[in-house]
Design a protein around this motif. Structure first.
Motif, PDB file in Angstrom:
ATOM      1  N   SER A   1       2.195   1.950  -3.372  1.00 15.42           N
ATOM      2  CA  SER A   1       1.123   2.429  -4.240  1.00 15.42           C
ATOM      3  C   SER A   1       0.803   3.897  -3.960  1.00 15.42           C
ATOM      4  O   SER A   1       0.589   4.690  -4.883  1.00 15.42           O
ATOM      5  CB  SER A   1      -0.132   1.572  -4.041  1.00 15.42           C
ATOM      6  N   TYR A   2       0.785   4.269  -2.678  1.00 13.31           N
ATOM      7  CA  TYR A   2       0.511   5.665  -2.320  1.00 13.31           C
ATOM      8  C   TYR A   2       1.575   6.595  -2.903  1.00 13.31           C
ATOM      9  O   TYR A   2       1.259   7.646  -3.475  1.00 13.31           O
ATOM     10  CB  TYR A   2       0.500   5.837  -0.797  1.00 13.31           C
TER      11      TYR A   2
ATOM     12  N   GLN B   1      -7.162  14.627   0.942  1.00 14.58           N
ATOM     13  CA  GLN B   1      -7.934  14.152  -0.213  1.00 14.58           C
ATOM     14  C   GLN B   1      -7.175  13.091  -1.008  1.00 14.58           C
ATOM     15  O   GLN B   1      -7.775  12.362  -1.797  1.00 14.58           O
ATOM     16  CB  GLN B   1      -8.248  15.322  -1.151  1.00 14.58           C
ATOM     17  N   PHE B   2      -5.869  13.010  -0.809  1.00 14.70           N
ATOM     18  CA  PHE B   2      -5.029  12.125  -1.606  1.00 14.70           C
ATOM     19  C   PHE B   2      -4.791  10.810  -0.875  1.00 14.70           C
ATOM     20  O   PHE B   2      -4.557  10.789   0.338  1.00 14.70           O
ATOM     21  CB  PHE B   2      -3.689  12.809  -1.915  1.00 14.70           C
ATOM     22  N   ARG B   3      -4.844   9.721  -1.634  1.00 15.97           N
ATOM     23  CA  ARG B   3      -4.607   8.394  -1.061  1.00 15.97           C
ATOM     24  C   ARG B   3      -3.229   8.343  -0.398  1.00 15.97           C
ATOM     25  O   ARG B   3      -2.238   8.777  -0.964  1.00 15.97           O
ATOM     26  CB  ARG B   3      -4.675   7.309  -2.138  1.00 15.97           C
ATOM     27  N   GLY B   4      -3.214   7.819   0.805  1.00 11.77           N
ATOM     28  CA  GLY B   4      -1.957   7.684   1.523  1.00 11.77           C
ATOM     29  C   GLY B   4      -1.693   8.805   2.501  1.00 11.77           C
ATOM     30  O   GLY B   4      -0.806   8.690   3.347  1.00 11.77           O
TER      31      GLY B   4
ATOM     32  N   PRO C   1       0.813  -1.228   0.000  1.00 11.89           N
ATOM     33  CA  PRO C   1       0.000   0.000   0.000  1.00 11.89           C
ATOM     34  C   PRO C   1       0.842   1.273   0.000  1.00 11.89           C
ATOM     35  O   PRO C   1       0.532   2.227  -0.718  1.00 11.89           O
ATOM     36  CB  PRO C   1      -0.824  -0.132   1.288  1.00 11.89           C
ATOM     37  N   LYS C   2       1.912   1.306   0.794  1.00 14.19           N
ATOM     38  CA  LYS C   2       2.753   2.510   0.825  1.00 14.19           C
ATOM     39  C   LYS C   2       3.407   2.767  -0.526  1.00 14.19           C
ATOM     40  O   LYS C   2       3.493   3.916  -0.980  1.00 14.19           O
ATOM     41  CB  LYS C   2       3.822   2.388   1.913  1.00 14.19           C
TER      42      LYS C   2
ATOM     43  N   GLY D   1       1.254   6.893  -6.629  1.00 17.36           N
ATOM     44  CA  GLY D   1       0.076   7.685  -6.971  1.00 17.36           C
ATOM     45  C   GLY D   1       0.281   9.173  -6.724  1.00 17.36           C
ATOM     46  O   GLY D   1      -0.157  10.015  -7.517  1.00 17.36           O
TER      47      GLY D   1
END
Length: 254
Positions: free
Chosen positions: A147-148, A178-181, A144-145, A151
Motif C-alpha cells: 500500500s505504501y 510526511q508520506f505514508r510508509g 502495508p508495504k 501510494g
C-alpha cells in the motif's frame, strides 16, 4: 570614389565608466573560471550540482582516510578496501527499495526486490501503477508495504519535485516523513543512498545497533550508541556502510 572619412579622436572613458568597465571584465573572468572549474570536476555546467548521484560518492576516499585511523572501526575499514556505498541516481527507486527492506534482513530484502522488479520492470511510478496493491504484495511484500509503495507512486510529483540542493539533511527528512510508509529510518536510507549525504547515522537501524554492540559490548542504550557514532562524524554515512559489512555477507544497497 568615396571620400575617406576621418577617424574620430579617441575619447577616454570617464572615471565612473572606466570603473564599471573593469567590474564587467572581472565578472566575465570570474564566470569563465567558474565554468572551467566545474567542467574540470565533471559537474553540472548549469551551476547546479546533481543531488541524485550515481556510483561512489566523491567524498568516499576522504572518509576512508578518516575512518581507517579510528580505534574502533579502523580494522573493519582496512578489511574491505575495495567496496563502497553506491548510489543509483534514482530517488523513487531508492524510496521503494528502502520500504521493501524495512525490518527484514538484507538477503530477504534482495529476494523480494528481485521479484518486484520482475513484475514491474524499471522501478518508476508509472510502472508501479500498472498493478494493484494485491499484485504488488504477491511479490512477498506485506500488505502495508504494498500500500505504501502504491501510494508513493500516486503521490510521486509531491514526493520528488523539491529544491533538494538548498535543503539541509533535516529539511529533507522532514519532507519525506510526511508520506505514508516513510519513517525516520527510510528517510535516512534515502539521505545515504540517493542524496549521498556524508554524515547520516540511523539509530533505528537494527544492523547498525548490532554492529556497534559488537565493537563496544558494554554499550547499553541507543543514546550511548549515538554518542559512540559521533566519533565518526563528519563521515557517519561511510561508518554505517562499514558497520553493515561487519554483519551482512553482501554490501547493503538501496
Amino acid at each position: 570614389m568615396n571620400e575617406q572619412q576621418p577617424i574620430p579622436d579617441y575619447q577616454p572613458l570617464s572615471e565612473p565608466n572606466r570603473f564599471l568597465a573593469i567590474v564587467s571584465v572581472l565578472a566575465s573572468l570570474r564566470d569563465c573560471l567558474a565554468w572551467l572549474w566545474l567542467h574540470a570536476r565533471g559537474q553540472n555546467l548549469n551551476g547546479c550540482l546533481p543531488v541524485m548521484q550515481k556510483g561512489k560518492p566523491e567524498w568516499w576516499q576522504d572518509a576512508i582516510e578518516f575512518l581507517k585511523e579510528d580505534e574502533l572501526l579502523g580494522e573493519v575499514v582496512r578489511k574491505y578496501p575495495n567496496g563502497s556505498l553506491e548510489g543509483k541516481g534514482a530517488l523513487f527507486e531508492t524510496t521503494i527499495r528502502s520500504i521493501v527492506g524495512q525490518q527484514i534482513s538484507v538477503i530477504a530484502s534482495d529476494a523480494i526486490w528481485g521479484r518486484l522488479l520482475t513484475m514491474i520492470g524499471k522501478p518508476i511510478p508509472e510502472n508501479v501503477l500498472k498493478f494493484t496493491e494485491a499484485e504488488l504484495a504477491s511479490c512477498g511484500l506485506t500488505r502495508p508495504k504494498a500500500s505504501y509503495i502504491y501510494g508513493l507512486a500516486k503521490d510521486s510529483d509531491s514526493l520528488l519535485n523539491q529544491d533538494w540542493n538548498n535543503m539541509t539533511d533535516n529539511e529533507i527528512k522532514q519532507h519525506l516523513i510526511q508520506f505514508r510508509g516513510i519513517g525516520p529510518w527510510t528517510a535516512e536510507m534515502m539521505l545515504m543512498f540517493s542524496f549521498m549525504r556524508p554524515d547520516v547515522f540511523s539509530i533505528g537501524d537494527i544492523g547498525l545497533v548490532k554492529a556497534v554492540k559488537i565493537l563496544v559490548p558494554e554499550v547499553e542504550d541507543k543514546n550511548s550508541i549515538e554518542q559512540i557514532a559521533e566519533r565518526w562524524s563528519p563521515y557517519r554515512t561511510a561508518a554505517s556502510w562499514y558497520l553493515w559489512r561487519m554483519i551482512d555477507p553482501v554490501p547493503v544497497g538501496y
